[in-house]
Scaffold this motif. Structure first.
Motif, mmCIF file in Angstrom:
data_model
loop_
_atom_site.group_PDB
_atom_site.id
_atom_site.type_symbol
_atom_site.label_atom_id
_atom_site.label_comp_id
_atom_site.label_asym_id
_atom_site.label_seq_id
_atom_site.Cartn_x
_atom_site.Cartn_y
_atom_site.Cartn_z
ATOM 1 N N ARG A 107 1.065 -1.224 0.219
ATOM 2 C CA ARG A 107 -0.066 -0.596 0.384
ATOM 3 C C ARG A 107 0.821 1.157 0.129
ATOM 4 O O ARG A 107 1.919 1.603 0.403
ATOM 5 C CB ARG A 107 -1.177 0.143 1.260
ATOM 6 C CG ARG A 107 -1.564 -1.082 1.266
ATOM 7 C CD ARG A 107 -2.946 -0.724 2.277
ATOM 8 N NE ARG A 107 -2.788 -1.086 3.444
ATOM 9 C CZ ARG A 107 -2.125 -2.052 4.468
ATOM 10 N NH1 ARG A 107 -2.955 -3.264 3.791
ATOM 11 N NH2 ARG A 107 -1.828 -1.880 5.361
ATOM 12 N N PRO A 108 0.429 2.529 -0.019
ATOM 13 C CA PRO A 108 1.676 3.632 -0.546
ATOM 14 C C PRO A 108 1.524 3.828 0.933
ATOM 15 O O PRO A 108 1.179 3.748 1.788
ATOM 16 C CB PRO A 108 0.339 4.753 -1.341
ATOM 17 C CG PRO A 108 -1.039 4.088 -2.081
ATOM 18 C CD PRO A 108 -0.962 2.517 -1.210
ATOM 19 N N GLY A 109 3.305 4.031 0.935
ATOM 20 C CA GLY A 109 3.547 4.837 2.196
ATOM 21 C C GLY A 109 3.747 3.748 3.133
ATOM 22 O O GLY A 109 4.090 3.667 4.179
ATOM 23 N N ALA A 110 3.421 2.407 3.133
ATOM 24 C CA ALA A 110 3.482 1.377 3.462
ATOM 25 C C ALA A 110 4.940 0.831 3.035
ATOM 26 O O ALA A 110 5.237 0.661 2.492
ATOM 27 C CB ALA A 110 2.036 0.563 4.084
ATOM 28 N N GLU A 111 4.884 -1.059 4.123
ATOM 29 C CA GLU A 111 5.840 -1.402 3.623
ATOM 30 C C GLU A 111 5.364 -2.746 2.318
ATOM 31 O O GLU A 111 4.704 -2.266 2.634
ATOM 32 C CB GLU A 111 6.751 -2.757 4.563
ATOM 33 C CG GLU A 111 7.218 -1.736 6.094
ATOM 34 C CD GLU A 111 6.179 -1.442 6.904
ATOM 35 O OE1 GLU A 111 4.989 -1.130 7.223
ATOM 36 O OE2 GLU A 111 6.976 -0.260 8.120
ATOM 37 N N ARG A 112 6.655 -2.836 1.959
ATOM 38 C CA ARG A 112 6.330 -4.008 0.511
ATOM 39 C C ARG A 112 5.667 -4.600 0.990
ATOM 40 O O ARG A 112 6.888 -6.050 2.464
ATOM 41 C CB ARG A 112 6.723 -3.757 -0.732
ATOM 42 C CG ARG A 112 7.184 -2.218 -1.296
ATOM 43 C CD ARG A 112 7.888 -2.326 -2.169
ATOM 44 N NE ARG A 112 9.609 -2.771 -1.903
ATOM 45 C CZ ARG A 112 10.432 -3.156 -1.980
ATOM 46 N NH1 ARG A 112 10.950 -3.027 -3.635
ATOM 47 N NH2 ARG A 112 12.293 -3.836 -1.484
ATOM 48 N N GLU A 160 -8.236 0.335 -0.118
ATOM 49 C CA GLU A 160 -7.224 1.316 -0.515
ATOM 50 C C GLU A 160 -5.891 0.496 -1.808
ATOM 51 O O GLU A 160 -6.132 -0.320 -2.147
ATOM 52 C CB GLU A 160 -6.452 1.027 0.756
ATOM 53 C CG GLU A 160 -5.099 2.109 0.862
ATOM 54 C CD GLU A 160 -4.231 2.476 1.934
ATOM 55 O OE1 GLU A 160 -3.309 3.482 2.219
ATOM 56 O OE2 GLU A 160 -4.525 1.571 2.869
ATOM 57 N N ARG A 194 -0.266 -1.065 -4.486
ATOM 58 C CA ARG A 194 1.494 -0.342 -5.431
ATOM 59 C C ARG A 194 1.336 -1.623 -6.054
ATOM 60 O O ARG A 194 2.180 -2.470 -4.747
ATOM 61 C CB ARG A 194 1.986 0.545 -4.796
ATOM 62 C CG ARG A 194 1.648 1.502 -4.785
ATOM 63 C CD ARG A 194 2.979 2.635 -3.663
ATOM 64 N NE ARG A 194 4.474 2.406 -4.179
ATOM 65 C CZ ARG A 194 5.162 3.518 -5.127
ATOM 66 N NH1 ARG A 194 4.540 4.698 -5.233
ATOM 67 N NH2 ARG A 194 5.975 2.590 -5.738
ATOM 68 N N ARG A 245 -0.707 0.787 -10.412
ATOM 69 C CA ARG A 245 -1.789 0.887 -9.082
ATOM 70 C C ARG A 245 -2.710 0.070 -9.175
ATOM 71 O O ARG A 245 -3.733 0.516 -10.215
ATOM 72 C CB ARG A 245 -2.120 3.262 -9.165
ATOM 73 C CG ARG A 245 -0.626 3.381 -8.949
ATOM 74 C CD ARG A 245 -1.047 5.006 -8.009
ATOM 75 N NE ARG A 245 -0.012 5.354 -8.170
ATOM 76 C CZ ARG A 245 0.662 6.004 -7.439
ATOM 77 N NH1 ARG A 245 0.317 5.896 -5.928
ATOM 78 N NH2 ARG A 245 1.726 6.878 -6.863
#
Length: 696
Positions: free
Chosen positions: A80-85, A139, A142, A251
């Protein structure tokens, strides 16, 4: 008795067994090979001792995300955007159908459902694999990597990789390397498969110096792509393949599903030679009912006239082409307004009145009155900066605000991902094909996208431009196939720059290379036929000198080489004398007698262009075997010194049967042809031969 679930997909000559891993929530390969190979311990099983890696990193996994497989190569990188992959999924269930399998894995925390999809292809030994990714959360996701599939091949002393490399005018060069440890990768970022590598790979065990069983993959995607082979710590080789987004990520909005391109997976116990026939049968399947329409002998006027197109000269060429037996006349680049050279005209697809003073339809009718079908070249994705189309629609080209528009071949590229551009191309093709008596269309593409942007369409990292261009390209081809089913479509991209299974399924023939020199073309066709079928290989006889191998060859050599696929002529026939025209007419007549065997038969590559004598053997559905034999090396010195004829050993014949060559009134046993081979006495004036054997 196994404690885990297994599923097996079967074709006539192969089976592919997948199991749910006992070590974690993933699927892994249990067996892949000839029927029955799934009975017994898996050759891909491992000790389950891991040091500094995880069990998922060591497993022969079919598909794993970063998160579960952090070290040795993940097939999916999502977050998710801004979170860990990373994804840490659980197995949800399996759905089986006739020749199909769907394995579903879910990560509720991330909001991702992943479905691994499998399907056998009826009448072939090919298994399709692809992946469906659905955003199930609220949400967006990515997706930084989303391969189609991974395949595992057990090897004992490294893998011998066979792949097809090159450049413009030198495509499809068969190349090999041995991979014992590390990674090998190839691909394209040019918006098409490209000239440098074909989206095709074969894997064999390097421990066997002969032609051991071969595993192959081919990606069905006419855009950016990669294929990566990794020799993993446990000794197996794992191959991953998929498309590569130009923007670096895609996305995925809540509720949306992304479906990856299909990866065709093939196996042959008969090595690379057998694997080529698996691909040939598959491509005959892709062609469908169009397979049984004869590929007509064409004449293309490009090399004779280039941009200097006028009705009188074209008709002179057409009459000579008809006289020697051609069935189709194609006018290449230069027929439309503003096209005196390569600096103008693209996009304004109207016949030039100056070139056709009596009218274009009159010209076409005159060509058809000679007994010829009529064809036309077009480059629908291209536009010249001085064209009317560009003046009216400058926003239709790929561009980046504030940056210069780079010209390649003096042209720009239309953004075929736009619906309005697709509609324009469809309307243009419909106008040409319904307004004029055209039965053959050559679709060319001569430049890759460079400044690939679409200003005003939102943030660049939210535009999947590569996939949109592919979708537009396929939409136009699908329309052509539906609206103009009788039109023969040739695919070309500066030669062999866009040849993949998605294109082959929608075209009738493809153009492997702009290089038509005899020995250069022999090497190109040798590599091409490893991956692709003879009935899709357009090949011309021209007077072109060698670019990479300039040794002269006879007109017979040029014809026999071109007859290995779909025969065409591109030489300036006005410069041929009566003897050359008579010889050409003889070869064309012979080709028409055997083209059904060449296009529908089982092909075997006999030797390679590196050998002094090489050829292609075609075993037809009837009792005929056609052998195209070519001399590439030195002569034997006869008659000045003692010498023996060259021999070309045939394969796949019945040793007990008898085969007769009516032309030489010679009868051979199958055993003789398999053991000793067909004899050929080459000379400076005799460097190629076409032999037709009939089983008695």
């Amino acid at each position: 008795m196994t404690s885990y679930r297994r599923w097996t997909l079967r074709t006539e000559h192969t089976c592919y067994t997948v199991r749910l891993s006992p070590d974690g929530p993933w699927a892994e390969l249990d067996a892949w090979g000839p029927p029955g190979v799934e009975t017994g311990p898996s050759a891909l099983d491992w000790s389950r001792r891991t040091h500094f890696i995880t069990p998922a990193d060591a497993a022969p996994a079919e598909y794993l995300p970063y998160g579960l497989r952090p070290f040795t190569g993940a097939d999916l990188v999502a977050g998710r955007p801004g979170a860990e992959r990373g994804a840490w999924w659980e197995f949800e269930g399996a759905e089986e159908g006739p020749g199909t399998l769907r394995l579903t894995f879910t990560d509720d925390l991330l909001g991702l459902r992943t479905v691994l999809c499998y399907a056998t292809v009826p009448g072939t030994d090919v298994i399709h694999r692809w992946t469906e990714l659905t955003c199930t959360g609220d949400e967006e996701l990515r997706l930084e990597r989303f391969d189609s599939a991974a395949v595992n091949v057990p090897v004992t002393a490294g893998a011998r990789l066979t792949y097809l490399t090159g450049q413009w005018s030198q495509e499809f060069q068969r190349t090999q390397l041995t991979l014992t440890r590390g990674a090998f990768t190839m691909g394209s970022s040019q918006g098409v498969p490209g000239h440098a590598y074909a989206p095709w790979l074969a894997v064999q065990d390097a421990a066997d110096p002969g032609d051991p069983p071969a595993y192959g993959v081919a990606l069905e995607w006419p855009g950016n792509w990669h294929i990566t082979a990794e020799a993993e710590p446990g000794g197996a080789v794992r191959v991953r393949a998929g498309r590569v987004p130009h923007e670096g990520l895609v996305r995925l909005a809540p509720g949306d599903t992304l479906t990856t391109p299909r990866l065709a997976c093939a196996f042959s116990a008969e090595g690379l030679d057998g694997l080529s026939r698996v691909w040939h049968r598959y491509e005959r399947h892709l062609t469908g009912e169009r397979l049984h329409r004869p590929r007509k002998v064409l004449y293309n006027s490009w090399e004779a006239t280039t941009f200097d197109v006028d009705a009188a000269a074209q008709l002179e060429l057409a009459k000579t082409a008809a006289d020697i037996g051609a069935e189709l006349f194609v006018v290449d680049d230069g027929w439309f307004t503003g096209r005196a050279d390569d600096t103008g005209g693209l996009g304004d697809w109207y016949p030039d009145p100056a070139a056709f003073p009596s009218g274009f339809d009159t010209f076409v009718a005159d060509v058809r009155a000679l007994g010829l079908d009529f064809g036309l070249w077009i480059e629908p994705e291209a536009v010249s900066p001085g064209s009317r189309l560009y003046a009216d629609h400058p926003d239709w080209v790929y561009r980046i605000d504030g940056r210069p528009a780079r010209l390649v071949r003096n042209q720009l590229l239309l953004d075929l991902g736009r619906t309005d551009v697709q509609d324009f191309v469809i309307a243009t093709l419909d106008r040409l094909l319904t307004g004029h008596d055209i039965s053959y269309l050559k679709w060319d593409m001569n430049r890759p996208p460079t400044e690939r942007g679409r200003p005003g369409a939102g943030p660049a990292d939210r535009l999947d431009l590569d996939a949109q261009h592919v979708a537009g390209y396929l939409r136009v081809l699908d329309h052509l196939r539906t609206a103009q089913p009788e039109v023969t479509v040739e695919g070309c991209a500066g030669g062999g720059g866009r040849i993949d299974h998605a294109t082959l399924a929608r075209t009738d023939v493809v153009w492997p290379s702009d290089n038509t020199a005899p020995l250069d073309r022999l090497a190109i066709q040798y590599g091409f036929l490893h991956a692709h079928a003879p009935h899709v290989m357009s090949s011309w006889v021209t007077d072109a000198p060698g670019v990479f191998d300039p040794r002269p060859r006879s007109l017979a050599f040029r014809f026999v080489g071109a007859m290995c696929g779909v025969l065409g002529i591109g030489a300036d026939l006005r410069k041929w004398d009566a003897g050359q025209r008579a010889e050409a007419a003889g070869w064309i007549a012979r080709y028409k007698e055997v083209r059904d065997v060449v296009h529908l038969g089982e092909a075997r590559l006999l030797g390679s262009p590196l050998d002094a004598t090489c050829g292609v053997q075609y075993d037809g559905p009837d009792a005929r075997t056609v052998v195209a034999a070519l001399s590439t090396g030195r002569l034997d010195g006869s008659p000045l010194v003692p010498g023996r004829p060259a021999r070309l050993r045939l394969r796949g014949l019945d040793p007990a049967a008898r085969y007769r060559d009516a032309a030489s009134a010679t009868t051979y046993s199958g055993a003789h042809l398999l053991h000793y081979g067909l004899p050929f006495t080459w000379s400076a004036d005799h460097d190629a031969e076409l032999v037709v054997l009939t089983r008695q």
